[in-house]
Scaffold this active site. Sequence first.
Site, short mmCIF file in Angstrom:
data_model
loop_
_atom_site.label_atom_id
_atom_site.label_comp_id
_atom_site.label_asym_id
_atom_site.label_seq_id
_atom_site.Cartn_x
_atom_site.Cartn_y
_atom_site.Cartn_z
N ARG A 53 6.69 0.18 8.62
CA ARG A 53 6.89 1.01 9.81
C ARG A 53 7.47 0.19 10.97
NH1 ARG A 53 0.94 3.63 8.85
NH2 ARG A 53 1.55 5.06 7.19
N ARG A 108 -1.82 -30.87 8.98
CA ARG A 108 -2.33 -29.61 9.55
C ARG A 108 -2.67 -28.60 8.47
NH1 ARG A 108 2.48 -30.32 13.90
NH2 ARG A 108 1.41 -31.89 15.16
N THR A 124 2.09 -1.88 8.93
CA THR A 124 2.43 -2.83 10.00
C THR A 124 2.64 -4.26 9.48
OG1 THR A 124 0.09 -3.32 10.28
CG2 THR A 124 1.03 -1.56 11.67
N GLY A 125 2.11 -4.54 8.32
CA GLY A 125 2.10 -5.91 7.80
C GLY A 125 0.85 -6.65 8.23
N VAL A 126 0.15 -6.12 9.21
CA VAL A 126 -0.99 -6.84 9.80
C VAL A 126 -2.22 -6.77 8.88
CG1 VAL A 126 -2.57 -6.98 11.75
CG2 VAL A 126 -0.15 -6.49 12.15
N GLY A 127 -2.58 -5.55 8.48
CA GLY A 127 -3.79 -5.39 7.65
C GLY A 127 -3.71 -6.20 6.38
N HIS A 183 6.68 -25.29 8.13
CA HIS A 183 5.57 -25.92 8.85
C HIS A 183 4.20 -25.63 8.24
CE1 HIS A 183 7.89 -26.34 12.93
NE2 HIS A 183 8.62 -26.69 11.89
N ASN A 184 4.00 -24.42 7.75
CA ASN A 184 2.66 -24.01 7.31
C ASN A 184 2.52 -23.95 5.79
OD1 ASN A 184 3.41 -21.47 9.63
ND2 ASN A 184 2.25 -23.30 10.18
N HIS A 220 2.99 -32.04 9.22
CA HIS A 220 2.79 -30.69 8.68
C HIS A 220 1.71 -30.70 7.60
CE1 HIS A 220 5.99 -29.30 11.11
NE2 HIS A 220 6.94 -29.93 10.44
N ASP A 251 0.86 -1.19 0.00
CA ASP A 251 0.00 0.00 0.00
C ASP A 251 0.90 1.25 0.00
OD1 ASP A 251 0.86 0.34 2.62
OD2 ASP A 251 -1.13 0.22 3.53
N HIS A 252 0.28 2.40 0.20
CA HIS A 252 1.02 3.67 0.13
C HIS A 252 2.07 3.81 1.24
CE1 HIS A 252 -2.49 4.16 2.73
NE2 HIS A 252 -1.71 4.95 3.46
N CYS A 288 2.57 -3.56 4.15
CA CYS A 288 1.80 -2.35 4.43
C CYS A 288 2.53 -1.64 5.58
CB CYS A 288 0.33 -2.65 4.72
SG CYS A 288 0.00 -3.61 6.21
C1 RB5 Z 1 -2.09 2.75 6.38
O1 RB5 Z 1 -1.92 3.99 7.00
C2 RB5 Z 1 -1.99 1.65 7.42
O2 RB5 Z 1 -3.14 1.57 8.17
C3 RB5 Z 1 -1.69 0.34 6.73
O3 RB5 Z 1 -0.52 0.46 5.98
C4 RB5 Z 1 -1.47 -0.88 7.61
O4 RB5 Z 1 -0.54 -0.61 8.61
C5 RB5 Z 1 -2.67 -1.54 8.14
O5 RB5 Z 1 -2.60 -2.60 8.76
#
Ligand code: RB5
Length: 151
Positions: free
Chosen positions: A109, A137, A67-70, A98-99, A134, A8-9, A65
């Site tokens: 970030r 699962r 955090t990598g989470v979204g 494993h996965n 493995h 993403d941006h 992204c």
């Molecule tokens: C975008 O600002 C931010 O929310 C996205 O890059 C990411 O961190 C979401 O999980």
Amino acid sequence: MRVGISNDHAAVELKFSVLEHLKEKGYDVVNYGTDTHESYDYPVAGATLAKAVQNKEVDLGIAICGTGVGISIACNKHKGIRACCCSEATSARLTREHNDANIICFGARIVSTELANDIVDAFLTTPFSHGERHQKRVDQIAAIEKEQNGI
Ligand code: RB5
């Protein structure tokens, strides 16, 4: 090996840095992410890459992204995708072993350029351990996907 990368941006610079690193290593890399800082939603960035992995346009994917989470949550909504969000190389290696993870995710970030390179190197050079436990699962995950379909 053909590798897809999307972002993403929040992750434009890190994407280009990882792209260069992979090209230097000889990987065939396809860029599915945004190249500008204009707002670009991570579910869209994740979907484009996840579909490329599903269609076997690429062998493995890298999703970045803030955090990598979204983007990992978004990728994991796609059938057959096993996306792992991590911030160090050991998890990147073990999620292949494993996965049988097919997409690695991390945050621009959160990790440095050096750490990002270590993560992708570990991910791309590690094969799935085709051992019975493995595979069983991973098959259970596929069964959950099937069961949830239509709910
Ligand atoms: C975008 O600002 C931010 O929310 C996205 O890059 C990411 O961190 C979401 O999980």
